[in-house]
Scaffold this motif. Structure first.
Motif, PDB file in Angstrom:
ATOM      1  N   LYS A   1       0.749  -1.218  -0.031  1.00  0.00           N
ATOM      2  CA  LYS A   1      -0.022   0.119  -0.013  1.00  0.00           C
ATOM      3  C   LYS A   1       0.879   1.220   0.027  1.00  0.00           C
ATOM      4  CE  LYS A   1      -3.771  -2.233   2.582  1.00  0.00           C
ATOM      5  NZ  LYS A   1      -4.566  -2.081   3.785  1.00  0.00           N
ATOM      6  N   ASN A   2       0.325   2.350  -0.096  1.00  0.00           N
ATOM      7  CA  ASN A   2       0.957   3.478  -0.156  1.00  0.00           C
ATOM      8  C   ASN A   2       1.439   3.910   1.115  1.00  0.00           C
ATOM      9  OD1 ASN A   2       0.962   4.373  -2.917  1.00  0.00           O
ATOM     10  ND2 ASN A   2      -1.283   4.889  -2.699  1.00  0.00           N
ATOM     11  N   ALA A   3       2.182   4.798   1.754  1.00  0.00           N
ATOM     12  CA  ALA A   3       2.765   5.177   3.139  1.00  0.00           C
ATOM     13  C   ALA A   3       1.622   5.628   3.767  1.00  0.00           C
ATOM     14  CB  ALA A   3       3.777   6.190   2.921  1.00  0.00           C
ATOM     15  N   ASP A   4       0.655   6.278   3.381  1.00  0.00           N
ATOM     16  CA  ASP A   4      -0.491   6.387   4.189  1.00  0.00           C
ATOM     17  C   ASP A   4      -1.678   5.407   4.199  1.00  0.00           C
ATOM     18  OD1 ASP A   4      -1.616   6.308   1.477  1.00  0.00           O
ATOM     19  OD2 ASP A   4      -2.437   8.673   1.640  1.00  0.00           O
ATOM     20  N   GLY A   5      -1.299   4.160   3.889  1.00  0.00           N
ATOM     21  CA  GLY A   5      -2.436   3.154   4.009  1.00  0.00           C
ATOM     22  C   GLY A   5      -3.450   2.908   2.923  1.00  0.00           C
ATOM     23  N   SER A   6      -3.149   3.781   1.935  1.00  0.00           N
ATOM     24  CA  SER A   6      -4.162   3.859   0.922  1.00  0.00           C
ATOM     25  C   SER A   6      -3.836   2.851   0.012  1.00  0.00           C
ATOM     26  CB  SER A   6      -4.284   5.175   0.397  1.00  0.00           C
ATOM     27  OG  SER A   6      -2.923   5.825  -0.332  1.00  0.00           O
ATOM     28  N   ALA A   7      -4.634   2.391  -0.796  1.00  0.00           N
ATOM     29  CA  ALA A   7      -4.382   1.271  -1.947  1.00  0.00           C
ATOM     30  C   ALA A   7      -3.681   1.871  -3.077  1.00  0.00           C
ATOM     31  CB  ALA A   7      -5.739   0.463  -2.394  1.00  0.00           C
ATOM     32  N   LEU A   8      -2.985   0.983  -3.675  1.00  0.00           N
ATOM     33  CA  LEU A   8      -2.445   1.453  -4.892  1.00  0.00           C
ATOM     34  C   LEU A   8      -3.516   1.683  -5.969  1.00  0.00           C
ATOM     35  CD1 LEU A   8       0.585  -1.022  -5.452  1.00  0.00           C
ATOM     36  CD2 LEU A   8       0.474   1.310  -4.275  1.00  0.00           C
ATOM     37  N   SER A   9      -3.411   2.827  -6.775  1.00  0.00           N
ATOM     38  CA  SER A   9      -4.294   3.229  -7.678  1.00  0.00           C
ATOM     39  C   SER A   9      -4.484   2.191  -9.078  1.00  0.00           C
ATOM     40  CB  SER A   9      -4.311   4.597  -8.102  1.00  0.00           C
ATOM     41  OG  SER A   9      -2.722   4.561  -8.987  1.00  0.00           O
ATOM     42  N   ASP A  10      -5.425   2.001  -9.745  1.00  0.00           N
ATOM     43  CA  ASP A  10      -5.454   1.344 -10.771  1.00  0.00           C
ATOM     44  C   ASP A  10      -4.941   1.882 -11.959  1.00  0.00           C
ATOM     45  OD1 ASP A  10      -6.098  -0.803 -12.238  1.00  0.00           O
ATOM     46  OD2 ASP A  10      -8.113  -0.020 -12.912  1.00  0.00           O
ATOM     47  N   SER A  11      -3.828   2.113 -12.204  1.00  0.00           N
ATOM     48  CA  SER A  11      -3.180   2.857 -12.961  1.00  0.00           C
ATOM     49  C   SER A  11      -1.665   2.515 -12.986  1.00  0.00           C
ATOM     50  CB  SER A  11      -3.027   4.402 -12.453  1.00  0.00           C
ATOM     51  OG  SER A  11      -2.217   4.541 -11.381  1.00  0.00           O
TER      52      SER A  11
ATOM     53  N   SER B   1       9.711   1.877   4.594  1.00  0.00           N
ATOM     54  CA  SER B   1       9.924   3.388   4.108  1.00  0.00           C
ATOM     55  C   SER B   1       9.315   3.736   2.972  1.00  0.00           C
ATOM     56  CB  SER B   1      11.396   3.595   4.277  1.00  0.00           C
ATOM     57  OG  SER B   1      11.397   5.192   3.871  1.00  0.00           O
ATOM     58  N   GLY B   2       8.449   4.472   3.077  1.00  0.00           N
ATOM     59  CA  GLY B   2       7.727   4.973   1.736  1.00  0.00           C
ATOM     60  C   GLY B   2       6.504   4.050   1.269  1.00  0.00           C
ATOM     61  N   LEU B   3       6.208   3.178   1.922  1.00  0.00           N
ATOM     62  CA  LEU B   3       4.912   2.022   1.682  1.00  0.00           C
ATOM     63  C   LEU B   3       4.721   1.510   2.684  1.00  0.00           C
ATOM     64  CD1 LEU B   3       6.781  -0.758   1.702  1.00  0.00           C
ATOM     65  CD2 LEU B   3       7.533  -0.065  -0.907  1.00  0.00           C
ATOM     66  N   GLN B   4       3.690   0.728   3.014  1.00  0.00           N
ATOM     67  CA  GLN B   4       3.273  -0.241   3.684  1.00  0.00           C
ATOM     68  C   GLN B   4       3.161  -1.367   3.207  1.00  0.00           C
ATOM     69  OE1 GLN B   4      -0.292   0.686   6.149  1.00  0.00           O
ATOM     70  NE2 GLN B   4       0.315   2.898   6.305  1.00  0.00           N
ATOM     71  N   ILE B   5       3.605  -2.636   3.729  1.00  0.00           N
ATOM     72  CA  ILE B   5       3.446  -3.960   3.180  1.00  0.00           C
ATOM     73  C   ILE B   5       3.229  -5.036   4.243  1.00  0.00           C
ATOM     74  CG2 ILE B   5       5.924  -4.211   3.576  1.00  0.00           C
ATOM     75  CD1 ILE B   5       5.857  -5.806   1.141  1.00  0.00           C
ATOM     76  N   GLU B   6       2.380  -6.017   4.097  1.00  0.00           N
ATOM     77  CA  GLU B   6       1.910  -7.172   4.854  1.00  0.00           C
ATOM     78  C   GLU B   6       1.976  -8.393   4.050  1.00  0.00           C
ATOM     79  OE1 GLU B   6      -2.771  -7.292   4.917  1.00  0.00           O
ATOM     80  OE2 GLU B   6      -2.254  -5.269   5.266  1.00  0.00           O
ATOM     81  N   ILE B   7       2.259  -9.596   4.862  1.00  0.00           N
ATOM     82  CA  ILE B   7       2.268 -10.880   4.395  1.00  0.00           C
ATOM     83  C   ILE B   7       0.966 -11.433   4.213  1.00  0.00           C
ATOM     84  CG2 ILE B   7       3.257 -13.117   4.621  1.00  0.00           C
ATOM     85  CD1 ILE B   7       5.372 -12.011   6.036  1.00  0.00           C
ATOM     86  N   ILE B   8       0.940 -12.085   3.024  1.00  0.00           N
ATOM     87  CA  ILE B   8      -0.521 -12.636   2.476  1.00  0.00           C
ATOM     88  C   ILE B   8      -0.208 -14.127   2.765  1.00  0.00           C
ATOM     89  CG2 ILE B   8      -2.141 -13.232   0.858  1.00  0.00           C
ATOM     90  CD1 ILE B   8      -2.236 -10.287   1.820  1.00  0.00           C
ATOM     91  N   SER B   9       0.754 -14.796   2.096  1.00  0.00           N
ATOM     92  CA  SER B   9       1.305 -16.216   2.085  1.00  0.00           C
ATOM     93  C   SER B   9       2.718 -16.467   2.146  1.00  0.00           C
ATOM     94  CB  SER B   9       0.444 -16.923   1.174  1.00  0.00           C
ATOM     95  OG  SER B   9       0.947 -16.616  -0.187  1.00  0.00           O
TER      96      SER B   9
END
Length: 611
Positions: free
Chosen positions: A56-66, A182-190
């Motif tokens: 995700k973006n650093a603010d927790g928002s989803a990446l845009s469809d772009s 830094s600059g993004l958020q990331i979480e593990i799915i599998s």
């Protein structure tokens, strides 16, 4: 066709070329491989790590469809004192990550990334650096931007990957920890971790036993350079680009195994022949030289047949040693015979955007026999044809990471009784951004003069019947993508579990001739899915389209008897059964087991383990 990122992703496989003997070999001779295919005799630790995570973006928002949803992640050892990653040829490991979506097709898994790498330590820290391509356009008319690392110039962020791998590997997500983002958020799915030398395959099929070297005796002979006529009775090892020239026949006897070293491939030139006639009890296998359990999509190049048939242009093949094709005039030409043959873990990258397939067919004539052939776990397409008239019958494509049947440049043959079965993304490998079962184009040109339906400058006119296509619900995957002058017919088929809204797409971007394919009511597709555009699409300038798409849209359940243990990546005791499940809404007369097919013709000789 390559509408994806994985040309860079292959570098993330980071194959070391060191293999161990699997324990528990019983009466097998795979110990032989440890002495024959080793670049090093040392028994070193090595694990393959495949993970899926959400960015995700650093603010927790989803990446845009772009274009901002398209990113590249590079990996490097965090510590200079302890090397964790295994790196091939001093090339930095890279992996394409987020998937690309067409405009308006954002979904719950937008922003997911897939990273695969190998490590020679169970613990350690890796620095991941993400960049984005500002100039890439999602689903653009050209794909070249996606394949160039130089396009990824916008800094996105960094994060650490901390390893704490279990001694037995497995799927526990606690083996991986993300930190210092830094600059993004990331979480593990599998997470899936495979330890070299650990191979717990249950109830192997006949094909799996053959491919895993259970019957090997003696020393595999080395095949390299340009061959003279020869016969492989037991086993052989491919080294580099191996060429079967005109007038030469390479024969591989039933039960024999041909192992492909990293970077190797087998090219059969016009006038040459490959004869690989296995049996149901003793199939022929072309596989990776890595130890069973440590094999992976893209370990080696695959098989390339070049015939004297017709196409829409003269050009050169893919591969480290490109060969000429397209000047032939004989659509009845023969490049040999493949029966009861398995090709697995092929499709290595030879240049950005240039991957070989499992079985590449360049202007191959109808005199070539291809029956009872499986392509398994390829990095690129499973079967791809450029022109020619070769017919495919009783064919299986399993666990492929891009298209399974790709027919282009004036192909006029047929596919009869065919299976396409996609594996879950958690089984590892860098899948393309649009992994279809069928992707078929009419011509190589980008103008309306590239081919004209019904003339010598022909379009592709395949006849495809009795097929079973089972997807993995990939967001941008389609059961069939039909475009650019294609003029085929599709009958008695099944398509199920493809994530894209348009299950069958006839759109094209550019000045190609009109498509005139037909999908009739004997094709059964999933309820809620509809036929795609049949009107040429944006930029269409060719002959008016006459395509028809009138399938029966009523499938309400998986249309095969059993997917087997593919949810467990094929290591379990249960194997798929592609017999049509009539409780799904499809009649028994359609699909790969439909009218005229031998009972369970795929049974026992095929393979299913993911590595």
């Amino acid at each position: 066709m390559k509408n994806y990122f994985k040309s860079l992703g292959l570098a993330a496989l980071i194959i070391l070329g060191v293999v161990n003997c699997p324990p528990d070999n019983k009466k097998d001779n795979t110990a032989l491989l440890a002495g024959l295919f080793l670049l090093s005799q040392q028994q070193t630790y090595e694990a393959t790590v495949s993970l899926v995570a959400k960015v995700k973006n650093a603010d927790g928002s989803a990446l845009s469809d772009s274009a901002n949803s398209i990113a590249l992640v590079k990996l490097a050892d965090k510590s200079t004192s302890t090397s964790v990653l295994t790196i091939e040829n001093n090339k930095n490991p890279e992996d394409f990550t987020t998937r690309a979506y067409s405009s308006g097709a954002a979904s719950a898994d937008n922003g997911n990334i897939s990273i695969t790498f190998k490590t020679k330590a169970a613990t350690g820290n890796i620095l991941a650096t993400a960049t984005q391509c500002e100039s890439c356009v999602v689903r653009s008319a050209t794909d070249s931007d996606y394949d160039l690392p130089s396009k990824y110039t916008k800094a996105f962020g960094t994060f650490d990957i901390a390893l704490n791998l279990a001694s037995t590997g497995g799927t526990d997500t606690k083996q991986i920890t993300f930190a210092n983002a830094s600059g993004l958020q990331i979480e593990i799915i599998s997470v899936t971790v495979s330890i070299k030398g650990q191979y717990n395959l249950q109830s192997p099929t006949v094909g799996e036993n053959v491919c895993d070297g259970k019957s090997i005796t003696g020393t595999p002979e080395t095949l390299s350079g340009t061959l003279s006529t020869r016969t492989i009775s037991n086993s052989a090892q491919l080294s580099g680009t191996v060429i079967v020239p005109s007038g030469v026949t390479l024969t591989v006897n039933a039960g024999a195994v041909v192992f492909g070293n990293r970077g190797s491939s087998l090219f059969v030139l016009p006038g040459g022949k490959l004869v690989a006639n296995g049996t149901k009890a003793q199939p022929v296998c072309f596989t990776s030289s890595q130890t069973p359990g440590s094999r992976f999509p893209g370990d080696w190049g695959g098989i390339v047949l070049i015939g004297n048939g017709k196409g829409t242009r003269s050009s050169t093949t893919e591969g480290t040693s490109p060969q000429n094709y397209g000047s032939g005039t004989d659509d009845t030409d023969s490049s040999g015979t493949l029966t009861y043959s398995i090709i697995e873990f092929a499709g290595n990258e030879v240049a950005p955007g240039d991957e070989l397939n499992g079985l590449s067919l360049y202007t191959v004539g109808s005199g070539t026999k291809i029956e009872y052939v499986q392509v398994h776990r390829g990095l690129d397409d499973s079967f791809e044809a450029w022109g020619g008239a070769v017919n495919l019958k009783y064919v299986v494509a399993t666990g492929g990471l891009d298209d399974d049947y790709d027919l282009d440049e004036g192909y006029i043959g047929s596919i009869t009784y065919a299976v396409s079965h996609k594996y879950p993304t958690t089984c590892g490998g860098s899948a393309s951004t649009d992994p279809h079962s069928f992707e078929m184009d009419g011509t190589s040109g980008s103008s309306s003069t590239g081919c004209t339906i019904g003339t010598a400058a022909r379009c592709s006119t395949p006849t495809v019947s009795y097929f079973t296509l089972v997807g993995n619900n990939s967001t941008s995957g389609e059961g069939a993508r039909l475009r650019e002058g294609l003029s085929g017919t599709f009958r008695n088929g099944i398509m199920y579990n493809f994530g894209a809204a348009n299950l069958i797409s006839g759109s094209t971007t550019g000045g190609f001739p009109g498509t005139s394919w037909s999908v009739d009511s004997t094709v059964y597709i999933q309820s809620g899915k509809v036929c795609g555009s049949v009107t040429g699409g944006s930029g269409f300038t060719g002959t008016a389209s006459t395509s028809t798409c009138t399938p029966t849209i009523n499938l309400t359940a998986v249309p095969i008897t059993s997917e087997g243990d593919t949810s467990g990546c094929g290591f379990g005791a249960t194997k798929p059964d592609y017999t049509t499940n009539t409780n799904s809404g499809a009649p028994s007369s359609v699909g790969a087991s439909g009218t005229g097919a031998p009972s369970k013709w795929w049974d026992s000789w095929t393979v299913y383990r993911a590595r």
